[in-house]
Design an enzyme around this catalytic site. Structure first.
Site, PDB file in Angstrom:
ATOM      1  N   ASP A   4      -2.034  -7.660   7.522  1.00  0.00           N
ATOM      2  CA  ASP A   4      -3.445  -7.404   7.217  1.00  0.00           C
ATOM      3  C   ASP A   4      -3.815  -7.973   5.854  1.00  0.00           C
ATOM      4  OD1 ASP A   4      -1.969  -5.548   5.760  1.00  0.00           O
ATOM      5  OD2 ASP A   4      -3.434  -3.943   6.007  1.00  0.00           O
ATOM      6  N   GLY A  14       0.827  -1.190   0.000  1.00  0.00           N
ATOM      7  CA  GLY A  14       0.000   0.000   0.000  1.00  0.00           C
ATOM      8  C   GLY A  14       0.868   1.249   0.000  1.00  0.00           C
TER       9      GLY A  14
END
Length: 236
Positions: A177, A94
């Site tokens: 995650d 990300g």
């Protein structure tokens, strides 16, 4: 709470109504290339080379919009490739640089970004698991964190001699995650392998991804284009 949900919804609407350029220097259309290779084969190409194709909000919106078009009746292909351009990375994670800039209030980075980034990312990852086309992930180069999340659910995950895979979130004080606790715990049906990768952020390279059960196939990087062409021919 209901109030929190309303606030989040208003934030999403605000972000969608703003110019996408406030989140980065590249235009929205360039960050993910959408290509129809044939009537039955589509490809998402992550295309933010300067940041190793790190996923940002613009890219999530492009991918989610295409998935929505398929849901609403646009002709759905049988196969959807997802790959990265530039040769160095599929996706290195990300875009935490944008998140940090949003957090410190840097000019050009909307303050709402830090609140909405993970909501939009996890939504995109989930929608990719539900899309109709068969997903084929081409992991050429770095595939880490958010890059794993956008592709780990693909039934065909191709590693190359350039692939470097990791879930390095613990290095910045975060947990693995993007579904990490789910897919890491199921590697070779041996939870110890996934626990080791999740706790240490250990990198796996090349053919070892197949040996560990992370990738399903290995293809040398110089054979990717012939492989892609052959798969397009085989899908009718």
């Amino acid at each position: 709470s209901i109030q929190s949900s309303k606030t989040l919804h208003r934030g999403i609407q605000l972000l969608q109504s703003r110019s996408q350029r406030q989140f980065g220097s590249e235009s929205q259309g360039e960050k993910v290339l959408l290509e129809s290779l044939s009537d039955q084969v589509f490809e998402f190409k992550l295309n933010k080379n300067a940041a190793l194709n790190a996923i940002d909000l613009d890219m999530m919106e492009i991918i989610n919009s295409q998935l929505l078009r398929w849901k609403k009746g646009e002709k759905v292909p049988k196969v959807a490739f997802i790959s990265g351009t530039g040769g160095k990375a599929f996706c290195a994670g990300g875009d935490i640089v944008s998140l940090y800039n949003s957090h410190i209030g840097k000019e050009g980075f909307a303050p709402e970004l830090k609140h909405l980034f993970f909501h939009k990312e996890y939504h995109m990852d989930y929608q990719l698991t539900k899309m109709a086309p068969l997903q084929v992930a081409i992991w050429n180069g770095f595939v880490m964190g958010g890059g794993v999340g956008v592709s780990c659910h693909a039934p065909i995950r191709i590693a190359t001699d350039n692939t470097v895979y990791a879930m390095p979130e613990t290095g910045i004080g975060l947990f693995p995650d993007v579904g990490g606790s789910y897919f890491l715990s199921r590697l070779r049906n041996n939870i110890s392998l996934g626990m080791y990768l999740g706790l240490t952020g250990q990198r796996i390279k090349s053919r070892d991804l197949v040996n560990w059960g992370v990738a399903t196939h290995f293809v040398p990087s110089d054979k990717l284009e012939p492989m892609r062409e052959e798969m397009v021919k085989q899908v009718d």
